[in-house]
Design a protein around this motif. Structure first.
Motif, PDB file in Angstrom:
ATOM      1  N   GLN A  23       0.790  -1.220   0.000  1.00 53.03           N
ATOM      2  CA  GLN A  23       0.000   0.000   0.000  1.00 53.03           C
ATOM      3  C   GLN A  23       0.827   1.277   0.000  1.00 53.03           C
ATOM      4  O   GLN A  23       0.298   2.339  -0.282  1.00 53.03           O
ATOM      5  CB  GLN A  23      -0.936   0.013   1.215  1.00 53.03           C
ATOM      6  CG  GLN A  23      -2.012  -1.036   1.147  1.00 53.03           C
ATOM      7  CD  GLN A  23      -2.914  -0.844  -0.057  1.00 53.03           C
ATOM      8  OE1 GLN A  23      -3.267   0.271  -0.405  1.00 53.03           O
ATOM      9  NE2 GLN A  23      -3.267  -1.932  -0.704  1.00 53.03           N
ATOM     10  N   VAL A  26       0.835   3.074  -3.362  1.00 52.27           N
ATOM     11  CA  VAL A  26      -0.501   3.616  -3.625  1.00 52.27           C
ATOM     12  C   VAL A  26      -0.738   4.861  -2.780  1.00 52.27           C
ATOM     13  O   VAL A  26      -1.252   5.876  -3.263  1.00 52.27           O
ATOM     14  CB  VAL A  26      -1.572   2.536  -3.341  1.00 52.27           C
ATOM     15  CG1 VAL A  26      -2.969   3.119  -3.443  1.00 52.27           C
ATOM     16  CG2 VAL A  26      -1.395   1.362  -4.268  1.00 52.27           C
ATOM     17  N   CYS A  29       1.261   7.794  -4.202  1.00 54.27           N
ATOM     18  CA  CYS A  29       0.616   8.346  -5.399  1.00 54.27           C
ATOM     19  C   CYS A  29      -0.612   9.176  -5.034  1.00 54.27           C
ATOM     20  O   CYS A  29      -0.824  10.253  -5.578  1.00 54.27           O
ATOM     21  CB  CYS A  29       0.223   7.218  -6.345  1.00 54.27           C
ATOM     22  SG  CYS A  29       1.624   6.439  -7.144  1.00 54.27           S
ATOM     23  N   MET A  30      -1.414   8.667  -4.103  1.00 54.22           N
ATOM     24  CA  MET A  30      -2.597   9.416  -3.693  1.00 54.22           C
ATOM     25  C   MET A  30      -2.213  10.728  -3.027  1.00 54.22           C
ATOM     26  O   MET A  30      -2.859  11.757  -3.247  1.00 54.22           O
ATOM     27  CB  MET A  30      -3.459   8.563  -2.766  1.00 54.22           C
ATOM     28  CG  MET A  30      -4.134   7.405  -3.475  1.00 54.22           C
ATOM     29  SD  MET A  30      -5.049   6.314  -2.385  1.00 54.22           S
ATOM     30  CE  MET A  30      -6.228   7.433  -1.681  1.00 54.22           C
TER      31      MET A  30
END
Length: 121
Positions: A23, A26, A29-30
């Motif tokens: 995670q 991810v 990136c978020m």
């Protein structure tokens, strides 16, 4: 297979390590997307027109070979001239409103219909 074997002996730490390891990219990136969106939201808008839309004067010009061309010239422009070549299939100077509203009356804008298109012969 390896994670299943480890999870039987260390179920919580291995599962937590796998979840965090998968995670993190991810979440990074978020976070980056959130930062960029917030930055653009607070940045001054470059799309706001600085000057009003120009008015256009249309006339026909006959070329040396006798072909009649439809020409549009902006009214109230400056001494500098900007020739705006329309893409094929574009009729009228509305396509160049962002350019004309950015540079304003500093330029006189000239556009035309190509031979065989729209009002040109």
């Amino acid at each position: 297979i390896f994670t299943c074997w480890l999870s039987t002996y260390y179920p919580v730490p291995v599962a937590l390590a796998i979840a965090v390891a998968t995670q993190i990219p991810v979440m990074i990136c978020m976070f980056c997307i959130l930062v960029v969106r917030l930055w653009y939201r607070t940045a001054p808008s470059v799309r706001a027109p600085r000057f009003p839309r120009p008015t256009w004067r249309e006339f026909e010009c006959t070329a040396r070979d006798g072909v009649v061309l439809r020409v549009r010239v902006s009214e109230g422009g400056g001494e500098k001239v900007m020739l705006l070549a329309e893409p094929l299939g574009q009729c009228g100077p509305d396509l160049y409103d962002p350019v004309a509203t950015w540079y304003g009356s500093e330029y006189t804008y000239v556009t035309w219909d190509y031979r065989g298109f729209f009002a040109s012969g």
